[in-house]
Write a protein that holds these residues in place. Structure first.
Motif, PDB file in Angstrom:
ATOM      1  N   LYS A   1       0.952  -1.198   0.052  1.00 32.22           N
ATOM      2  CA  LYS A   1       0.130   0.071  -0.025  1.00 32.22           C
ATOM      3  C   LYS A   1       0.856   1.440  -0.068  1.00 32.22           C
ATOM      4  O   LYS A   1       1.692   1.300   0.884  1.00 32.22           O
ATOM      5  N   LEU A   2       0.534   2.094  -1.019  1.00 37.40           N
ATOM      6  CA  LEU A   2       1.366   3.228  -1.237  1.00 37.40           C
ATOM      7  C   LEU A   2       0.610   4.356  -1.700  1.00 37.40           C
ATOM      8  O   LEU A   2      -0.222   4.078  -2.647  1.00 37.40           O
ATOM      9  N   MET A   3       0.528   5.459  -1.030  1.00 38.12           N
ATOM     10  CA  MET A   3      -0.196   6.742  -1.321  1.00 38.12           C
ATOM     11  C   MET A   3      -1.648   6.373  -1.464  1.00 38.12           C
ATOM     12  O   MET A   3      -2.408   6.923  -2.119  1.00 38.12           O
ATOM     13  N   GLY A   4      -2.122   5.545  -0.331  1.00 39.93           N
ATOM     14  CA  GLY A   4      -3.483   5.042  -0.453  1.00 39.93           C
ATOM     15  C   GLY A   4      -3.947   4.354  -1.508  1.00 39.93           C
ATOM     16  O   GLY A   4      -5.153   3.922  -1.597  1.00 39.93           O
ATOM     17  N   GLN A   5      -2.943   3.932  -2.298  1.00 40.05           N
ATOM     18  CA  GLN A   5      -3.187   2.775  -3.347  1.00 40.05           C
ATOM     19  C   GLN A   5      -2.648   1.474  -3.032  1.00 40.05           C
ATOM     20  O   GLN A   5      -1.640   1.306  -2.446  1.00 40.05           O
ATOM     21  N   VAL A   6      -3.520   0.422  -3.558  1.00 37.89           N
ATOM     22  CA  VAL A   6      -2.835  -0.964  -3.240  1.00 37.89           C
ATOM     23  C   VAL A   6      -2.219  -1.443  -4.549  1.00 37.89           C
ATOM     24  O   VAL A   6      -2.901  -1.299  -5.704  1.00 37.89           O
ATOM     25  N   TRP A   7      -0.952  -1.968  -4.613  1.00 35.36           N
ATOM     26  CA  TRP A   7      -0.382  -2.411  -5.804  1.00 35.36           C
ATOM     27  C   TRP A   7       0.114  -3.636  -5.694  1.00 35.36           C
ATOM     28  O   TRP A   7       0.634  -4.175  -4.517  1.00 35.36           O
ATOM     29  N   THR A   8       0.194  -4.490  -6.623  1.00 33.54           N
ATOM     30  CA  THR A   8       0.674  -6.018  -6.760  1.00 33.54           C
ATOM     31  C   THR A   8       2.349  -5.834  -6.522  1.00 33.54           C
ATOM     32  O   THR A   8       2.685  -4.997  -7.326  1.00 33.54           O
ATOM     33  N   ALA A   9       2.749  -6.403  -5.805  1.00 30.91           N
ATOM     34  CA  ALA A   9       4.211  -6.339  -5.707  1.00 30.91           C
ATOM     35  C   ALA A   9       5.179  -7.661  -5.860  1.00 30.91           C
ATOM     36  O   ALA A   9       4.494  -8.604  -5.542  1.00 30.91           O
ATOM     37  N   ARG A  10       6.273  -7.463  -6.394  1.00 27.16           N
ATOM     38  CA  ARG A  10       7.476  -8.707  -6.474  1.00 27.16           C
ATOM     39  C   ARG A  10       8.665  -7.898  -5.810  1.00 27.16           C
ATOM     40  O   ARG A  10       9.003  -7.078  -5.880  1.00 27.16           O
ATOM     41  N   ALA A  11       9.289  -9.269  -5.111  1.00 25.41           N
ATOM     42  CA  ALA A  11      10.745  -8.572  -4.590  1.00 25.41           C
ATOM     43  C   ALA A  11      11.651  -8.626  -5.861  1.00 25.41           C
ATOM     44  O   ALA A  11      11.442  -9.287  -6.747  1.00 25.41           O
ATOM     45  N   MET A  12      12.762  -7.740  -5.705  1.00 28.01           N
ATOM     46  CA  MET A  12      13.873  -7.805  -6.643  1.00 28.01           C
ATOM     47  C   MET A  12      14.359  -9.021  -6.535  1.00 28.01           C
ATOM     48  O   MET A  12      14.968  -9.312  -7.856  1.00 28.01           O
ATOM     49  N   GLN A  13      14.770  -9.532  -5.503  1.00 25.32           N
ATOM     50  CA  GLN A  13      15.361 -11.019  -5.575  1.00 25.32           C
ATOM     51  C   GLN A  13      14.284 -12.111  -5.884  1.00 25.32           C
ATOM     52  O   GLN A  13      13.507 -11.989  -4.933  1.00 25.32           O
ATOM     53  N   ASN A  14      14.286 -12.921  -6.707  1.00 28.70           N
ATOM     54  CA  ASN A  14      13.021 -13.728  -6.896  1.00 28.70           C
ATOM     55  C   ASN A  14      12.861 -14.729  -5.558  1.00 28.70           C
ATOM     56  O   ASN A  14      11.463 -15.253  -5.429  1.00 28.70           O
ATOM     57  N   ASP A  15      14.032 -15.107  -4.789  1.00 29.66           N
ATOM     58  CA  ASP A  15      13.830 -16.061  -3.895  1.00 29.66           C
ATOM     59  C   ASP A  15      13.618 -15.352  -2.592  1.00 29.66           C
ATOM     60  O   ASP A  15      13.269 -16.150  -1.466  1.00 29.66           O
ATOM     61  N   GLU A  16      13.503 -14.054  -2.385  1.00 29.09           N
ATOM     62  CA  GLU A  16      13.202 -13.448  -1.077  1.00 29.09           C
ATOM     63  C   GLU A  16      11.677 -13.371  -0.743  1.00 29.09           C
ATOM     64  O   GLU A  16      10.885 -13.220  -1.659  1.00 29.09           O
ATOM     65  N   ILE A  17      11.489 -13.620   0.411  1.00 28.63           N
ATOM     66  CA  ILE A  17       9.980 -13.488   1.276  1.00 28.63           C
ATOM     67  C   ILE A  17      10.137 -12.074   1.926  1.00 28.63           C
ATOM     68  O   ILE A  17      10.832 -12.099   3.011  1.00 28.63           O
ATOM     69  N   ILE A  18       9.184 -11.355   1.640  1.00 27.77           N
ATOM     70  CA  ILE A  18       9.048  -9.991   2.614  1.00 27.77           C
ATOM     71  C   ILE A  18       7.565 -10.312   3.168  1.00 27.77           C
ATOM     72  O   ILE A  18       6.745 -10.519   2.546  1.00 27.77           O
ATOM     73  N   SER A  19       7.553 -10.141   4.541  1.00 36.54           N
ATOM     74  CA  SER A  19       6.447 -10.303   5.512  1.00 36.54           C
ATOM     75  C   SER A  19       5.584  -9.050   5.397  1.00 36.54           C
ATOM     76  O   SER A  19       6.146  -7.892   5.200  1.00 36.54           O
ATOM     77  N   GLU A  20       4.392  -9.507   5.700  1.00 34.91           N
ATOM     78  CA  GLU A  20       3.212  -8.324   5.752  1.00 34.91           C
ATOM     79  C   GLU A  20       3.748  -7.422   7.003  1.00 34.91           C
ATOM     80  O   GLU A  20       4.381  -8.001   8.167  1.00 34.91           O
ATOM     81  N   GLY A  21       3.573  -6.149   6.799  1.00 38.88           N
ATOM     82  CA  GLY A  21       3.807  -5.068   7.663  1.00 38.88           C
ATOM     83  C   GLY A  21       5.346  -4.451   7.709  1.00 38.88           C
ATOM     84  O   GLY A  21       5.618  -3.623   8.136  1.00 38.88           O
ATOM     85  N   GLU A  22       6.112  -5.047   6.862  1.00 39.02           N
ATOM     86  CA  GLU A  22       7.558  -4.535   6.551  1.00 39.02           C
ATOM     87  C   GLU A  22       7.534  -3.521   5.585  1.00 39.02           C
ATOM     88  O   GLU A  22       6.726  -3.057   4.845  1.00 39.02           O
TER      89      GLU A  22
END
Length: 151
Positions: free
Chosen positions: A109-130
Motif C-alpha cells: 500500500k502506497l499513497m493510498g493505493q494497493v499495488w501488486t508487488a514482487r521482490a527484486m530477488q526472486n527467492d526473497e520473502i517479505i512479510s506483511e507489515g514490513e
C-alpha cells in the motif's frame, strides 16, 4: 518548351499520397518527400527529363530531412505527463500481503493505493507489515526491496 503533363500528374499523385500518409502518421517523414515532389513538378513543368526530376525530388527531400526534421521535431515535441506509476519509484510502502514469488503473491500500500508487488530477488520473502522501497515498475507490478533504513 513543352510541359510533360503525364509526368506532372505522376508527381501530383506522389505529392497527394505523401500528404495523406503524413496526415495519418504525423512522423515527419513523408512531408519531406512531398516537398521534394513539388520540386519535381517544377522540373517537369520546365521540361527536364524524368531522371533529373527524380534526382531533384530525392535531393530536396534528403536535404530538408537532414536540416529541418530535428528542428521540427523539437518544436512539435509534446511533453509526456508522468503517470502515477512513475511517482511511486523510490517511495516507501507497507507490505499488506506477504511478497512471495513462489506463490505469486504480494501487495503493498502506497499513497493510498494497493499495488501488486514482487521482490527484486526472486527467492526473497517479505512479510506483511514490513517497509519496502519501490525500485521499478514491471507492467502493473511494483518491484520492491526491503527498506535498508529499517533494518
Amino acid at each position: 518548351m513543352s510541359i510533360q503533363l503525364p509526368t506532372v500528374y505522376l508527381w501530383l499523385v506522389v505529392l497527394i499520397a505523401c500528404l495523406v500518409i503524413e496526415a495519418c502518421t504525423t512522423q515527419l517523414l513523408t512531408i519531406w518527400l512531398a516537398v521534394g515532389s513539388i520540386g519535381a513538378i517544377v522540373a517537369a513543368a520546365l521540361g527536364l527529363n524524368e531522371a533529373v526530376q527524380l534526382g531533384i525530388c530525392l535531393a530536396l527531400s534528403f536535404i530538408l530531412l537532414l536540416l529541418l526534421r530535428p528542428m521540427a521535431r523539437s518544436i512539435l515535441h509534446t511533453s509526456q505527463d508522468r503517470t502515477n506509476a512513475d511517482r511511486i519509484i523510490d517511495q516507501t510502502a507497507i507490505v499488506i500481503q506477504t511478497i512471495d514469488e513462489k506463490n505469486s503473491s504480494g501487495q503493498i500500500k502506497l499513497m493510498g493505493q494497493v499495488w501488486t508487488a514482487r521482490a527484486m530477488q526472486n527467492d526473497e520473502i517479505i512479510s506483511e507489515g514490513e517497509v519496502v522501497v519501490v525500485r521499478s515498475i514491471s507492467g502493473v507490478k511494483a518491484i520492491v526491496e526491503r527498506n535498508k533504513v529499517d533494518q
